[in-house]
Design an enzyme around this catalytic site. Structure first.
Site, PDB file in Angstrom:
ATOM      1  N   ASP A   1      -0.925 -18.666  -0.572  1.00 17.41           N
ATOM      2  CA  ASP A   1      -1.799 -19.586  -1.308  1.00 17.41           C
ATOM      3  C   ASP A   1      -2.174 -20.782  -0.436  1.00 17.41           C
ATOM      4  O   ASP A   1      -3.297 -21.277  -0.477  1.00 17.41           O
ATOM      5  CB  ASP A   1      -1.160 -20.022  -2.634  1.00 17.41           C
ATOM      6  CG  ASP A   1       0.322 -20.322  -2.528  1.00 17.41           C
ATOM      7  OD1 ASP A   1       0.970 -19.845  -1.576  1.00 17.41           O
ATOM      8  OD2 ASP A   1       0.849 -21.042  -3.390  1.00 17.41           O
TER       9      ASP A   1
ATOM     10  N   LYS B   1       4.559 -14.433   0.838  1.00 19.73           N
ATOM     11  CA  LYS B   1       4.721 -15.143  -0.439  1.00 19.73           C
ATOM     12  C   LYS B   1       6.193 -14.975  -0.804  1.00 19.73           C
ATOM     13  O   LYS B   1       6.548 -14.434  -1.850  1.00 19.73           O
ATOM     14  CB  LYS B   1       3.785 -14.539  -1.494  1.00 19.73           C
ATOM     15  CG  LYS B   1       3.779 -15.264  -2.816  1.00 19.73           C
ATOM     16  CD  LYS B   1       3.127 -16.639  -2.775  1.00 19.73           C
ATOM     17  CE  LYS B   1       3.209 -17.323  -4.121  1.00 19.73           C
ATOM     18  NZ  LYS B   1       2.790 -18.744  -4.082  1.00 19.73           N
TER      19      LYS B   1
ATOM     20  N   ASP C   1      -5.439  -7.592   4.211  1.00 18.87           N
ATOM     21  CA  ASP C   1      -6.734  -7.098   3.732  1.00 18.87           C
ATOM     22  C   ASP C   1      -7.526  -8.227   3.077  1.00 18.87           C
ATOM     23  O   ASP C   1      -8.709  -8.426   3.361  1.00 18.87           O
ATOM     24  CB  ASP C   1      -6.502  -5.957   2.738  1.00 18.87           C
ATOM     25  CG  ASP C   1      -7.795  -5.280   2.342  1.00 18.87           C
ATOM     26  OD1 ASP C   1      -8.625  -5.032   3.239  1.00 18.87           O
ATOM     27  OD2 ASP C   1      -7.999  -5.007   1.153  1.00 18.87           O
TER      28      ASP C   1
ATOM     29  N   TYR D   1       0.820  -1.217   0.000  1.00 14.35           N
ATOM     30  CA  TYR D   1       0.000   0.000   0.000  1.00 14.35           C
ATOM     31  C   TYR D   1       0.853   1.267   0.000  1.00 14.35           C
ATOM     32  O   TYR D   1       0.335   2.367   0.201  1.00 14.35           O
ATOM     33  CB  TYR D   1      -0.911   0.027   1.234  1.00 14.35           C
ATOM     34  CG  TYR D   1      -2.221  -0.719   1.073  1.00 14.35           C
ATOM     35  CD1 TYR D   1      -2.239  -2.057   0.685  1.00 14.35           C
ATOM     36  CD2 TYR D   1      -3.436  -0.100   1.330  1.00 14.35           C
ATOM     37  CE1 TYR D   1      -3.427  -2.744   0.556  1.00 14.35           C
ATOM     38  CE2 TYR D   1      -4.640  -0.780   1.208  1.00 14.35           C
ATOM     39  CZ  TYR D   1      -4.620  -2.103   0.823  1.00 14.35           C
ATOM     40  OH  TYR D   1      -5.807  -2.788   0.700  1.00 14.35           O
TER      41      TYR D   1
ATOM     42  N   ASP E   1     -11.172 -10.623   4.478  1.00 13.88           N
ATOM     43  CA  ASP E   1     -12.474 -10.851   3.838  1.00 13.88           C
ATOM     44  C   ASP E   1     -12.822 -12.333   3.960  1.00 13.88           C
ATOM     45  O   ASP E   1     -13.967 -12.694   4.228  1.00 13.88           O
ATOM     46  CB  ASP E   1     -12.438 -10.452   2.351  1.00 13.88           C
ATOM     47  CG  ASP E   1     -12.765  -8.971   2.153  1.00 13.88           C
ATOM     48  OD1 ASP E   1     -12.450  -8.172   3.059  1.00 13.88           O
ATOM     49  OD2 ASP E   1     -13.336  -8.616   1.104  1.00 13.88           O
TER      50      ASP E   1
HETATM   51  N1  GGG Z   1     -14.788   0.535   6.020  1.00  9.22           N
HETATM   52  C1  GGG Z   1     -13.816   1.235   5.345  1.00  9.22           C
HETATM   53  C2  GGG Z   1     -13.831   1.003   3.870  1.00  9.22           C
HETATM   54  O1  GGG Z   1     -14.584   1.598   3.159  1.00  9.22           O
HETATM   55  N2  GGG Z   1     -13.024   0.090   3.413  1.00  9.22           N
HETATM   56  C3  GGG Z   1     -12.981  -0.234   2.030  1.00  9.22           C
HETATM   57  C4  GGG Z   1     -11.637  -0.494   1.528  1.00  9.22           C
HETATM   58  O2  GGG Z   1     -11.497  -0.810   0.362  1.00  9.22           O
HETATM   59  N3  GGG Z   1     -10.618  -0.401   2.334  1.00  9.22           N
HETATM   60  C5  GGG Z   1      -9.332  -0.661   1.906  1.00  9.22           C
HETATM   61  C6  GGG Z   1      -8.438  -1.130   2.959  1.00  9.22           C
HETATM   62  O3  GGG Z   1      -8.798  -1.262   4.116  1.00  9.22           O
HETATM   63  O4  GGG Z   1      -7.315  -1.413   2.614  1.00  9.22           O
END
Ligand code: GGG
Length: 358
Positions: free
Chosen positions: A222, A189, A246, A138, A250
């Site tokens: 992976d 990785k 990140d 990032y 999810d």
């Molecule tokens: N809740 C915060 C939000 O909108 N996150 C969406 C997002 O894409 N965040 C990127 C990240 O946390 O790296």
């Protein structure tokens, strides 16, 4: 003694403002019950601001935020604005300016919530992901050459520093000491990313030597995604880079039932700067304005904020309010198989918080 904290609120885009308002009402009730006080300042920043001013927030927004004790954010993102503009215009500068090097993302399977994985008992999935939050993939370093021609070139560089790796890895170990299972899994990785992620692996091995009581595991990403599905119960504390953290969260959110339950804290562990709390989910434009977004991730993020501010009794109340709502099959939004509205779920938690003993 009663304490007062000033909270900056950025509802942001899409469902962000809807879920944030529920978090505010629940947190306020819990804090009032414990004899303390929160004051909220709402900032109208996000893509509505962008459409008017061609930027997500005013030039001095970071200076304005610096004066608060903590920040609560809803979501950023709009279908008509490229996501890198919304993210780099608001959320990422906050994480960097306030040195919020730890992004803490718990994933817990609550009683009353069904995992999409078979035969998972309540509490059997209980992991805490430490995502590096200020550098890595990032870092936003790079450039474009011959843009929009057939010779278009894009260079995007990741940044891994010894200091950056060490502080997130050490934070993960420090937390693991406090948890009964005492395990840390590091995910990289490094077979393909032979510089930055090899440095990460070296730092992980180095830090691990200071914690002989902690069981460690290093996985390639992976394999990690496979193991999150195959043996999620075996993960306790997990530490990963900015991008991998990140993506993995999810997955960890969905195996414990819904993105609508995934809370997070962007923390400056030194406490020199305010920390920021936000649901993991984005702005969900497909359901924005329909009143059906799950507010529990925002409410649980507010609970993390209370705990960070030292308001532990209030944080516990919010947690119990949420877990009792889920366990008793109280109102739930469509992502959890229900038909309730955002407001009804917020009200359900609020009622439980109001009735629970401190
Ligand atoms: N809740 C915060 C939000 O909108 N996150 C969406 C997002 O894409 N965040 C990127 C990240 O946390 O790296």
């Amino acid at each position: 003694m009663s304490a007062e904290f000033r909270i900056a609120v950025i509802g942001g885009d899409g469902i962000g403002p809807e879920v944030t308002e529920q978090a505010i009402r629940v947190a306020e009730a819990a804090v009032a019950k414990t004899g303390n006080q929160l004051t909220w300042t709402r900032f109208p920043w996000g893509t509505d601001y962008y459409f008017e001013h061609q930027r997500m927030a005013p030039p001095d927004f970071l200076d304005q935020l610096a004066t608060y004790d903590a920040m609560l954010l809803g979501a950023v993102g709009h279908p008509e604005v490229q996501d890198h503009l919304t993210l780099n215009g608001l959320l990422l500068p906050i994480r960097r300016r306030f040195d919020q090097c730890v992004c803490l993302r718990p994933a817990y399977l609550y009683a009353g919530v069904e995992s999409p994985l078979r035969n998972k008992a309540p509490g059997s999935i209980d992991m805490l992901v430490f995502r590096e939050n200020t550098e890595g993939e990032y870092a936003n370093i790079g450039g474009r050459l011959y843009q929009h021609t057939e010779h278009d070139v894009a260079i995007q560089t990741s940044v891994f520093t010894r200091r950056g790796c060490e502080r997130i890895i050490r934070a993960a170990f420090e937390q693991a000491i406090l948890r009964p299972r005492r395990r840390v899994a590091s995910i990289t990785k490094s077979n393909a990313q032979g510089f930055g992620m090899v440095l990460w692996d070296e730092v992980f091995a180095h830090v691990a030597r200071d914690y002989p009581q902690i069981e460690t595991e290093s996985l390639l990403v992976d394999r990690a995604v496979m193991e999150f599905v195959r043996r999620p119960e075996s993960f306790d504390v997990v530490v990963a880079s900015n991008l991998f953290g990140d993506i993995l969260t999810d997955l960890s959110a969905i195996i414990v039932g819904s993105m609508g339950l995934a809370a997070s804290g962007n923390l400056d562990p030194t406490r020199q700067h305010p920390s920021l709390f936000e649901p993991v989910h984005g702005s969900a434009p497909d359901i924005a304005g329909k009143g059906i977004a799950n507010p529990l991730a925002a409410i649980l993020s507010a609970a993390m904020m209370l705990s960070h501010l030292g308001l532990d009794a209030a944080a516990r109340l919010v947690h119990r309010g949420v877990s009792e709502l889920l366990q008793s099959h109280g109102p739930r939004t469509p992502d959890l198989g229900g038909t309730a509205t955002t407001d009804q779920v917020g009200q359900g938690v609020l009622e439980r918080v109001t009735q629970l003993p401190v």
